[in-house]
Design a protein around this motif. Structure first.
Motif, short mmCIF file in Angstrom:
data_model
loop_
_atom_site.label_atom_id
_atom_site.label_comp_id
_atom_site.label_asym_id
_atom_site.label_seq_id
_atom_site.Cartn_x
_atom_site.Cartn_y
_atom_site.Cartn_z
N THR A 120 76.32 30.61 -76.18
CA THR A 120 75.78 29.31 -76.56
C THR A 120 74.96 29.49 -77.83
OG1 THR A 120 73.80 29.61 -75.22
CG2 THR A 120 75.70 28.56 -74.15
N VAL A 174 66.72 24.27 -85.49
CA VAL A 174 67.00 23.44 -84.33
C VAL A 174 65.76 23.49 -83.44
CG1 VAL A 174 68.53 23.03 -82.38
CG2 VAL A 174 69.44 23.95 -84.52
N LYS A 191 68.72 22.72 -75.60
CA LYS A 191 69.17 21.37 -75.32
C LYS A 191 70.50 21.01 -76.00
CE LYS A 191 64.64 19.31 -74.38
NZ LYS A 191 63.68 18.24 -74.75
N VAL A 192 70.94 21.88 -76.89
CA VAL A 192 72.25 21.65 -77.52
C VAL A 192 73.33 21.85 -76.46
CG1 VAL A 192 73.87 22.46 -79.27
CG2 VAL A 192 71.43 22.33 -79.79
N PRO A 193 74.26 20.90 -76.30
CA PRO A 193 75.30 21.05 -75.28
C PRO A 193 76.03 22.39 -75.40
CG PRO A 193 75.38 18.86 -76.23
CD PRO A 193 74.38 19.63 -77.03
N VAL A 248 79.13 22.54 -77.73
CA VAL A 248 78.81 22.54 -79.16
C VAL A 248 78.23 23.89 -79.56
CG1 VAL A 248 77.42 21.45 -80.96
CG2 VAL A 248 78.44 20.05 -79.16
N GLY A 249 77.31 24.42 -78.74
CA GLY A 249 76.74 25.73 -79.04
C GLY A 249 77.77 26.83 -79.04
N ALA A 297 69.92 20.94 -87.28
CA ALA A 297 70.25 19.66 -86.67
C ALA A 297 69.96 18.56 -87.69
CB ALA A 297 69.43 19.43 -85.40
N PRO A 317 72.93 13.08 -86.20
CA PRO A 317 73.81 13.26 -85.04
C PRO A 317 74.75 14.47 -85.17
CG PRO A 317 74.73 11.59 -86.47
CD PRO A 317 73.44 12.02 -87.11
N LEU A 365 75.26 18.87 -85.88
CA LEU A 365 74.75 20.23 -86.00
C LEU A 365 75.44 20.85 -87.21
CD1 LEU A 365 73.00 22.51 -84.74
CD2 LEU A 365 75.08 23.27 -83.57
N LEU A 390 76.81 15.96 -82.32
CA LEU A 390 75.93 16.11 -81.16
C LEU A 390 75.94 14.82 -80.36
CD1 LEU A 390 72.88 17.86 -82.85
CD2 LEU A 390 74.49 18.90 -81.25
N ALA A 397 71.06 11.71 -77.55
CA ALA A 397 70.05 12.27 -76.66
C ALA A 397 69.77 11.29 -75.53
CB ALA A 397 68.77 12.53 -77.44
#
Length: 383
Positions: A255, A279, A284-286, A289-290, A319, A322, A324, A380, A383
């Motif tokens: 991640t 960041v 908290k980054v999904p 995506v990570g 970040a 919306p 990354l 992203l 939130a």
């Protein structure tokens, strides 16, 4: 504008025939001005034979070059204007057939010229005429051989270029397939983990003593469906997990929080890497995506190590609204760029597959400062 092959052939045939006509008229004029002893030029019949020879050359020189060259060598015995067609027939033969065949037919023509001029002229005229005609034939045959060699060289280079393009296409396709397989494996890991958690929680709810019967039945349906989904997942994607005997098991999927460890690993290998992570809360980054961000940085560091060893690499993860944003850049090594290695660019093709799957964008190339830049923007979720 490039001509099509058929049009190029017709243009070439017309040009060769035009040269034959010009040479034939020059030979006819020479015979009229300075005829050989006993030679009488009848202009209409001479032109008729010469025209027929040029027509034969135009229509059949590609299909039957040997037969046309032999036939035309007989024609110039009948008419001075046919000598141009005979010469261009030898040129066609030399440019379309192996040199042994061309030299054999040219030798027969040389013998015919020697005999013909020996019977027709004096010693002085014989030497002059034979020398001129044989030199013309030699030059024409040599030019025809050069044209054939050049054509073969061009065809060889074209074939090599086609094979190189086909090889590159296959490498790109292989890179796409490998990246899709890798993505499928990652999807298997992630989905298997989440579905198993769903089954566990549903099972706990199903067997809870104080739960209402309807809730327990619904939890049982969820648990059984989760297990069935697991089995379907193993059948469809699990086959991609098969590895060679003795292969090491893969680590858990990375991640965004694993980026510092990746950079530190590259530093221990001798690379000069600077990580600028902006960041606020990487955790908290999904995970998906990570995971893609990790693979992009991993590929960028690999490319820098391969193509610019020892260069200082700058990795920026930020970040931006919306998205990354990920950027890896490094200076190019001094001196001329080395030729591309086989398979070069396959990793970038895989990254494009990966980024496109989640609706992101990927860009790579030289920056105005002369640095190689690999940049990606991954969406992203809200939130």
């Amino acid at each position: 504008m490039r001509l099509r092959p058929a049009m190029r052939e017709r243009a070439s045939d017309a040009a060769v025939t035009a040269v034959a006509v010009v040479l034939g008229l020059l030979m006819l004029r020479s015979a009229q001005v300075d005829p050989m002893p006993g030679q009488h030029v009848h202009l209409p019949s001479d032109l008729a034979v010469g025209g027929a020879a040029c027509l034969v050359l135009l229509l059949f020189r590609r299909r039957w070059p040997v037969q046309v060259a032999l036939l035309l060598s007989v024609g110039d015995l009948l008419a001075s204007s046919a000598m141009g067609a005979t010469a261009m027939g030898l040129f066609t033969l030399a440019s379309h057939r192996p040199w042994r065949v061309a030299l054999a037919v040219a030798g027969l023509n040389a013998v015919r010229v020697l005999v013909t001029f020996r019977l027709a002229g004096t010693d002085r005229e014989y030497v002059e005429s034979v020398t001129v005609v044989l030199l013309v034939y030699a030059v024409i045959v040599a030019i025809g051989m050069l044209v054939r060699s050049r054509r073969q060289l061009v065809e060889s280079l074209t074939e090599r270029a086609r094979q190189a393009e086909e090889g590159q296409r296959l490498r790109v396709e292989e890179a796409r397939l490998l990246e899709r397989e890798r993505l499928a494996r990652e999807m298997h890991d992630v989905l298997a983990h989440r579905i198993s958690l769903l089954a566990v929680h549903a099972g706990a709810l199903e067997f809870r003593a104080d739960a209402p019967d309807e809730q327990r039945r619904a939890a049982g349906v969820i648990r059984r469906s989760a297990y069935e989904a697991m089995e379907d997942l193993r059948e469809v994607i699990g086959v991609l997990r098969e590895a060679a005997p003795g292969a090491q098991p893969e680590r858990p999927q990375p991640t965004l929080t694993d980026l510092p460890a990746l950079v530190e690993e590259s530093r221990r290998a001798g690379a000069h890497v600077t990580l600028d992570e902006r960041v606020a809360d990487p955790e908290k980054v999904p995970a998906r995506v990570g995971r893609h961000a990790y693979r992009i940085v991993q590929e960028g560091l690999t490319n820098a190590r391969k193509h610019a060893p020892g260069a200082r690499v700058r990795v920026t993860v930020e970040a931006v609204g919306p998205f990354l944003a990920i950027e890896i850049d490094n200076p190019l090594p001094p001196g001329p760029r080395p030729p591309a290695l086989p398979g070069a660019g396959a990793g970038l093709v895989g990254l494009a597959e990966r980024v496109g799957m989640i609706g992101g964008t990927l860009d790579h190339g030289l920056s105005p400062e002369g640095r190689f830049r690999l940049a990606a923007r991954l969406p992203l979720p809200d939130a």
